[in-house]
Design an enzyme around this catalytic site. Structure first.
Site, PDB file in Angstrom:
ATOM      1  N   ASN A  74       0.814  -1.098   0.080  1.00  0.00           N
ATOM      2  CA  ASN A  74       0.050  -0.109   0.120  1.00  0.00           C
ATOM      3  C   ASN A  74       0.878   0.984   0.077  1.00  0.00           C
ATOM      4  OD1 ASN A  74       0.497  -0.899   2.700  1.00  0.00           O
ATOM      5  ND2 ASN A  74      -1.229   0.062   3.389  1.00  0.00           N
ATOM      6  N   GLU A  94       4.018  -3.838  12.429  1.00  0.00           N
ATOM      7  CA  GLU A  94       3.154  -2.664  11.986  1.00  0.00           C
ATOM      8  C   GLU A  94       1.808  -3.267  11.347  1.00  0.00           C
ATOM      9  OE1 GLU A  94       3.189   0.330  13.319  1.00  0.00           O
ATOM     10  OE2 GLU A  94       5.184  -0.096  13.872  1.00  0.00           O
ATOM     11  N   CYS A 132      -3.484   1.450   6.544  1.00  0.00           N
ATOM     12  CA  CYS A 132      -3.807   1.132   7.947  1.00  0.00           C
ATOM     13  C   CYS A 132      -4.268   2.104   8.735  1.00  0.00           C
ATOM     14  CB  CYS A 132      -2.369   0.526   8.537  1.00  0.00           C
ATOM     15  SG  CYS A 132      -1.041   1.680   8.370  1.00  0.00           S
ATOM     16  N   GLU A 142       7.756   2.707  14.947  1.00  0.00           N
ATOM     17  CA  GLU A 142       8.698   3.221  14.248  1.00  0.00           C
ATOM     18  C   GLU A 142       8.679   4.887  14.195  1.00  0.00           C
ATOM     19  OE1 GLU A 142       7.228   1.311  10.337  1.00  0.00           O
ATOM     20  OE2 GLU A 142       8.599  -0.375  10.918  1.00  0.00           O
TER      21      GLU A 142
END
Ligand code: NDP
Length: 502
Positions: free
Chosen positions: A166, A264, A298, A473
């Site tokens: 994505n 993630e 997300c 992150e």
């Protein structure tokens, strides 16, 4: 209706051919199998990759292992690594248009958005370079006359980096420069649907001076190429972005050799709107949050939790603005919503919408795939009257679909927000900062936006609570995540003997 931008056929398009990068050499896969990628907006083959077998992945892991155990990279000064990463950042900036084009034609995302992602990625590479130079441990001079404590930060070793389709270039940029800044070596596997920009990154890194074996890039399916990257005893850590299902599998695979994992994963992110909010700003952010990257994000704001008293007005204003959203050819600079990644994924989105309607939700806008002559597209869709227990309110649809739920009190809003398995991000809208802070503290999510949505910066940590992931992150600790801590407990002067006290 929505504004449609019909895709222009990619006439005479010459697909780009890619090899894999193993130990500093561009190489074919052991079996010479080819993976073809078609543009999801045009149907044309745009890229051909060499498919990695288990044997190729083994070679890549061994190259990374050797580069870590014997090579120059982990032993260089932080400043030297940092300078190479800065050079790479400049080279990414210089090739940004080529990289954005690859991301756009392989993923179907709008070219204007891909360009913005490249600019963000360049900033991340520069930020990681700066952090890498400042990586340091601690010392303790307070442990008594005879003791000095030194706490070292050491690169953790070989990192498997697995990324999804994505945000192909952005997501690898949230991982790789930090791992490199720490002195780690890596095997990277992009999604086999969108590997092009990651392979060009390999060219850039070699040219910038990253030594052979430090960055290896293999292309292949998750089952074939990804699995050994999560199981292999010579890998020390796995950094993964993708679905919660594969995230759990990754963790289970890594557990056999007790590797560190950073995950993630998915999100079903609420935007909570109170009656005193600036509605003009909110409506724009709601449309952006739901349809950005065709909802294949997300962080998508896919759940609207709106106060009962304004629900009707909010829904009708969002529906009005949705009519102006431009859907279609990703290569048209005016397009806001591009193509859906695969026909199978479009069918999955469509099913969610049909099932929600079957369960009693109202389709206020959109509600079906769009036929634009070429490629696969989904209409921006608003579902109202959604109930908390419907799949569309709890699961990650990963398409441009907004589910509207209502609340009456702050507690009720927070309760709805927290009632699902995910906890990646959330938005709260109110002119009363007290309300925003109560919601901000109550919602269990890694990021809470207040009177804005989906803003970000390299300095701000990003990651999820609960089934949205593990670890963070970006932010100032991002390089430390790729290190081990080692204690040096140093004695000075005569030592008190254990068996014969002096
Ligand atoms: P996956 O989680 O399947 O894929 C993410 C990455 O993991 C890809 O590189 C994939 O390879 C790889 N992978 C797949 N299986 C394995 C495995 N067994 N071991 C190691 N690596 C593996 O996501 P999908 O791309 O299939 O998307 C499915 C759903 O996941 C979406 O509909 C969405 O809900 C969610 N998703 C969430 C993302 C996020 O950012 N949180 C990103 C992408 C998807 P390959 O694809 O090449 O086979």
């Amino acid at each position: 209706m929505t504004v449609l931008v019909r895709p222009q056929a990619l006439a005479d398009f010459k697909p780009r051919e890619f090899q894999m990068l193993i130990d500093g050499r561009w190489t074919n896969g052991a079996e010479g199998r080819i993976i073809e990628r078609r543009s999801p907006a045009h149907g044309t083959v745009v890229s051909r990759y060499q498919a990695a077998t288990g044997a190729d992945v083994e070679r890549a892991i061994q190259a990374a292992r050797h580069a870590f155990d014997k090579g120059a990279w982990p032993r260089m000064k932080g400043a030297e690594r940092s300078n190479i990463l800065l050079k790479a950042a400049d080279m990414i900036a210089a090739r940004a248009e080529e990289l954005a084009f690859l991301d756009s034609i392989e993923s179907g995302k709008p070219i204007s958005q891909a360009r913005a992602e490249l600019a963000g990625a360049v900033d991340i590479w520069r930020y990681a370079a700066a952090l890498g130079r400042d990586l340091h441990g601690e010392s303790y001079n307070t442990l008594g006359e005879g003791t000095l404590g030194v706490v070292l930060r050491e690169a953790i070793g070989v990192i498997s980096i697995i990324t999804p389709w994505n945000f192909p270039f952005l997501i690898v940029s949230q991982k790789l420069p930090f791992a490199l800044a720490a002195g780690c070596t890596t095997v990277v596997k992009p999604s086999e649907l969108t590997s092009g920009s990651t392979l060009v990154l390999g060219e850039i890194l070699m040219e910038a001076g990253v030594p052979s074996g430090v960055v290896n890039i293999v292309v292949g399916t998750g089952a074939e190429a990804g699995t050994p990257m999560t199981e292999h005893p010579d890998v020390d850590m796995v950094s993964f972005t993708g679905s919660t299902t594969i995230g759990k599998l990754t963790m289970a695979n890594a557990a056999r050799t007790l590797k560190k994992v950073s995950l993630e994963l998915g999100g079903k992110n609420p935007q909570i709107i109170f009656p005193d909010a600036n509605l003009d700003e909110f409506v724009d952010a709601a449309v952006f949050g739901a349809y950005f990257n065709a909802g294949e994000c997300c962080n998508a704001g896919s759940r609207l939790i709106v106060h009962n008293s304004i629900a009707e007005e909010v829904v009708s204003r969002i529906a009005e603005l949705s009519k102006k959203v431009r859907v279609g050819d990703p290569l048209d600079p005016g397009t806001q919503v591009g193509a859906i990644i695969t026909p199978e994924h479009l069918a999955k989105i469509d099913n969610y919408v049909r099932n929600a309607a079957g369960d009693g939700a109202d389709i206020v806008h959109g509600g079906a795939p769009l036929d634009l002559g070429l490629g696969q597209f989904m209409a921006p869709t608003i579902l109202s009257g959604v109930k908390r227990d419907m799949a569309v309110a709890r699961e990650e649809v990963f398409g441009p679909v907004l589910s509207v739920l209502t609340f009456d009190t702050i507690e009720n809003a927070v309760d709805i927000a927290n009632s699902i398995d995910y906890g990646l991000s959330a938005g709260v809208w109110s002119r009363d900062m007290d309300t925003c802070l109560q919601v901000g503290r109550g919602v269990r999510a890694g990021t809470v936006w207040m009177n804005t949505f989906m803003d970000g910066a390299s300095e701000l940590p990003f990651g999820g609570y609960r089934q949205s992931g593990l670890g963070r992150e970006l932010g100032r600790h991002a390089v430390e995540d790729y290190t081990e801590t080692k204690t040096l407990n140093i004695h000075m002067g005569p030592r008190t003997a254990w068996w014969m006290p002096r």
